[in-house]
Design an enzyme around this catalytic site. Structure first.
Site, short mmCIF file in Angstrom:
data_model
loop_
_atom_site.label_atom_id
_atom_site.label_comp_id
_atom_site.label_asym_id
_atom_site.label_seq_id
_atom_site.Cartn_x
_atom_site.Cartn_y
_atom_site.Cartn_z
N CYS A 125 0.84 -1.20 0.00
CA CYS A 125 0.00 0.00 0.00
C CYS A 125 0.89 1.26 0.00
O CYS A 125 1.55 1.54 -0.98
CB CYS A 125 -0.98 -0.02 1.17
SG CYS A 125 -2.32 1.19 0.98
N HIS A 163 -3.48 -5.10 0.56
CA HIS A 163 -2.98 -5.50 1.87
C HIS A 163 -2.98 -7.03 2.01
O HIS A 163 -3.91 -7.62 2.57
CB HIS A 163 -3.83 -4.88 2.98
CG HIS A 163 -3.55 -3.44 3.21
ND1 HIS A 163 -2.63 -3.01 4.15
CD2 HIS A 163 -4.03 -2.32 2.61
CE1 HIS A 163 -2.57 -1.69 4.12
NE2 HIS A 163 -3.41 -1.25 3.19
N GLU A 173 -1.33 -8.83 4.04
CA GLU A 173 -1.27 -9.27 5.44
C GLU A 173 -2.65 -9.44 6.05
O GLU A 173 -2.79 -10.08 7.11
CB GLU A 173 -0.44 -8.27 6.26
CG GLU A 173 -1.16 -7.00 6.70
CD GLU A 173 -1.33 -5.96 5.62
OE1 GLU A 173 -1.91 -4.89 5.91
OE2 GLU A 173 -0.87 -6.20 4.47
#
Length: 235
Positions: A115, A217, A219
């Protein structure tokens, strides 16, 4: 064998808990959990002006680098004036991350930008940013709900590091941002695009073993292998 060590750049934020409100170095726990689940040790890296000037000592501690998400990049980092929607910038974080990524790329250390981190990778290579994507695409679809990730599809170029990291040429991602790539930095190529608005969602440096930026994202997605691919490269 010892685990590879992945450095994760911290954000700077005003945070509150119990009766306290303080300025803190922070990192969402999803980053460290994902790095650990992939078989690596996570090391949080707070902004450090000395390390920005002399990054080798810090980079010697790690095998791979994650430029994490967070607040807007300071437009001064790429020679632009602030847009009215550009807010909460931390120039000391930008200085630190630019110093680290320049040195990491010079030693061909695996680097993953997520990001804001993808945006920093672009700026580090001399690129610029679109400071407010709704000005370009006409709406706020990439940040439609404050505090929540949205889902959208991404198309990846065949045979690229991004496609190998994802394991497919198409994927559905979790996203929350209002800035993106404008002019690409030197040596970078765009290899992923959101659908249907064609916002650049992935960039990479083909002349490095592993230098990748994604605007989403990974994660936050238990099924994603993107951070796992960084760990594999760092090992």
């Amino acid at each position: 064998m010892s685990r590879p060590v992945i450095g994760i750049c911290c954000a700077i934020e005003d945070v509150s808990w119990s009766s306290w409100t303080l300025l803190a170095n922070v990192s969402p726990r999803s980053y460290t959990l994902t790095v650990q689940a992939a078989g690596a040790m996570a090391l949080l890296l707070p902004p450090d002006d000395a390390a920005a000037e002399q990054p080798a000592e810090m980079l010697d501690l790690i095998d791979g680098l994650i430029l994490a998400g967070g607040s807007d990049v300071d437009p001064g980092s790429y020679g632009a004036r602030p847009h009215p929607e550009t807010r909460l910038t931390w120039p000391e974080r930008d200085r630190f991350e630019l110093g680290l990524v320049h040195a990491a790329l010079a030693r061909d250390m695996p680097v993953l930008g997520i990001c804001r981190g993808m945006q920093m990778l672009n700026v580090a290579c001399g690129g610029t940013l679109v400071q407010h994507l709704p000005d370009v695409i006409g709406d706020d679809r990439h940040r439609h709900t404050p505090g929540a990730f949205g889902d959208h599809d991404v198309r990846l170029a065949e045979g690229t590091l991004a496609a190998r990291a994802v394991g497919a040429q198409r994927t559905t991602v979790k996203s929350h941002h209002h800035q993106g790539v404008d002019e690409l930095g030197e040596g970078l190529v765009a290899v992923g695009w959101s659908e249907p608005d064609e916002t650049v969602e992935a960039i990479e440096l083909p002349d490095r073993a592993y230098a990748l930026g994604v605007l989403w994202h990974p994660e936050e997605d238990e099924g994603s292998n993107v951070i796992g691919s960084l760990v594999k490269a760092a090992a």
